[in-house]
Design an enzyme around this catalytic site. Sequence first.
Site, PDB file in Angstrom:
ATOM      1  N   PRO A 114      54.453  42.690  44.563  1.00 43.43           N
ATOM      2  CA  PRO A 114      53.461  43.037  45.583  1.00 43.43           C
ATOM      3  C   PRO A 114      52.054  42.625  45.173  1.00 43.43           C
ATOM      4  O   PRO A 114      51.791  42.359  44.002  1.00 43.43           O
ATOM      5  CB  PRO A 114      53.553  44.575  45.624  1.00 43.43           C
ATOM      6  N   TRP A 115      51.176  42.575  46.140  1.00 42.22           N
ATOM      7  CA  TRP A 115      49.758  42.411  45.838  1.00 42.22           C
ATOM      8  C   TRP A 115      49.270  43.752  45.319  1.00 42.22           C
ATOM      9  O   TRP A 115      49.442  44.784  45.954  1.00 42.22           O
ATOM     10  CB  TRP A 115      48.984  42.011  47.084  1.00 42.22           C
ATOM     11  N   LEU A 116      48.709  43.722  44.130  1.00 42.32           N
ATOM     12  CA  LEU A 116      48.279  44.965  43.484  1.00 42.32           C
ATOM     13  C   LEU A 116      46.762  44.902  43.346  1.00 42.32           C
ATOM     14  O   LEU A 116      46.248  44.221  42.455  1.00 42.32           O
ATOM     15  CB  LEU A 116      48.941  45.037  42.104  1.00 42.32           C
ATOM     16  N   GLY A 142      49.279  32.744  41.458  1.00 42.34           N
ATOM     17  CA  GLY A 142      49.535  33.869  40.560  1.00 42.34           C
ATOM     18  C   GLY A 142      50.350  33.487  39.327  1.00 42.34           C
ATOM     19  O   GLY A 142      50.925  34.354  38.667  1.00 42.34           O
ATOM     20  N   LYS A 186      48.959  28.199  26.820  1.00 46.10           N
ATOM     21  CA  LYS A 186      48.343  27.481  27.938  1.00 46.10           C
ATOM     22  C   LYS A 186      47.969  26.114  27.378  1.00 46.10           C
ATOM     23  O   LYS A 186      46.924  25.961  26.721  1.00 46.10           O
ATOM     24  CB  LYS A 186      47.104  28.259  28.409  1.00 46.10           C
ATOM     25  N   THR A 206      41.561  24.253  32.731  1.00 48.08           N
ATOM     26  CA  THR A 206      40.340  23.698  33.306  1.00 48.08           C
ATOM     27  C   THR A 206      39.538  24.834  33.939  1.00 48.08           C
ATOM     28  O   THR A 206      40.066  25.900  34.214  1.00 48.08           O
ATOM     29  CB  THR A 206      40.661  22.631  34.365  1.00 48.08           C
TER      30      THR A 206
END
EC number: 6.3.3.3
Length: 396
Positions: free
Chosen positions: A363-365, A170, A198, A202
């Site tokens: 959290p995972w959203l 992430g 960035k 790749t």
Amino acid sequence: MMTNAAPVSGRIWSKRRCNASRPPADAPIPTTNSASSMELLLFGIGLGSPLAYEVNRQTQFYPKKVPHESKKGIYRNEINRRFSTTAVEDSGRGDPLPSDAVEPAPSSGFRRADAAQASSEPVEKNFRPFRAIPFESVSCYSENNYVSTKEGGELMNHGVFITGTDAGVGMTHVASVLAAALQRRLDENGGGRVGVWKPVQTGVRDEAPLPDSAKLVLGSGLPIRESETFSYAFPDRVVPWMAAQRIGARISISQLAEEGLSRLAACDRLVVDGAGGLAAPLTDRRVVADLAAALALPVLIVARPGIGTVNHTLLTVAYARGAGLRPIGVVLNGYRDGQADIMEENAMMIERFADVPVIGKLPWLPGAPASGDDWSTWRERWADVSSASLDLDKLP
Ligand SMILES: Nc1ncnc2c1ncn2[C@@H]1O[C@H](COP(=O)(O)OP(=O)(O)OP(=O)(O)O)[C@@H](O)[C@H]1O
Ligand SMILES: C[C@H](N)[C@@H](CCCCCC(=O)O)NC(=O)O
Ligand SMILES: [Mg+2]
């Protein structure tokens, strides 16, 4: 005194594998449409000249968004040449990097993708394990006012280098929400500009999911053009060094360092999204940690919340310190229902054993957009959850 990191990458990439991926030593020197020749031409004659334009036209790869990548899959984003200034050399203190960190400059004509191949020595003799740049060696950058000195006289640039304990943890999502949060904070405190970068990406193909550069722009909501957020792009979704090898190109860490410093000078906070973890190889001798060190940026480590993360995070912290970097915080990303307890325990152990603060627990959203559409809803939700749990005060 900081010590150099152990030669980990030398062991990861065995000579056999390295040679297998290289073109044969007697391969013809690439002409137009090759990464290196294009780079050289642009370097030598400047972007505005008709010849440079011709080269650009011939080497389109990703025409929808970035009109200057080659069909072979490269490459160096020439737009960002404008960030490559001579500021570092102008500091009057000579070469900004240790001499072995600076890639040999092309002399004339076309050159092969990798300097080692052009040498008369066998490739194996030129292949050395990487050596991280000692932190002290970047102190010359402070002359350019790019570096702020924090408490204790520690050298630290005004930005953050995002890394992670693994690919896919992430990093890019955290980088984009962090950039948005930093911009908001600047806006509330008299203004200023956040930049995102960035350096190498790749897995950039038309048919692939969005590249990280697009995620950074769409995820942060910053008013920037995607084509200006990355420097190298390679088609294969592998380690940057390998991605470059596969198409006969090479990454120049000295040019990246120079460009990064110019970008730092051009904004108030720079968020850099690394590729892979700190030990991911960029060049024959340099890894991602070397770029972070050359930029004098503190590192923020994105890690998973669950089992395994303590070991991975402590390893990453140790590696960062070995490379002379300052790990400024850890973000545990993507905890799901039922994982909060183990995440809290893991956070406690990371702080205790690594002595690095956990500055975010995200959290995972569900519902992260997979395409370029509909980012505004996601961005707002993501900003809401993260603003509650990201401690920006720990960042320079
Ligand atoms: N907190 C989160 N909630 C929901 N989805 C997430 C979250 N964090 C990451 N993702 C999803 O996980 C995937 C990987 O995230 P991301 O691209 O940010 O990882 P990365 O560490 O940058 O990976 P890479 O090494 O490929 O660059 C993406 O599809 C992203 O949408
Ligand atoms: C393919 C990934 N997405 C990433 C590179 C991952 C490097 C992984 C390092 C490793 O295998 O140990 N590329 C990038 O961030 O552009
Ligand atoms: Mg990423």
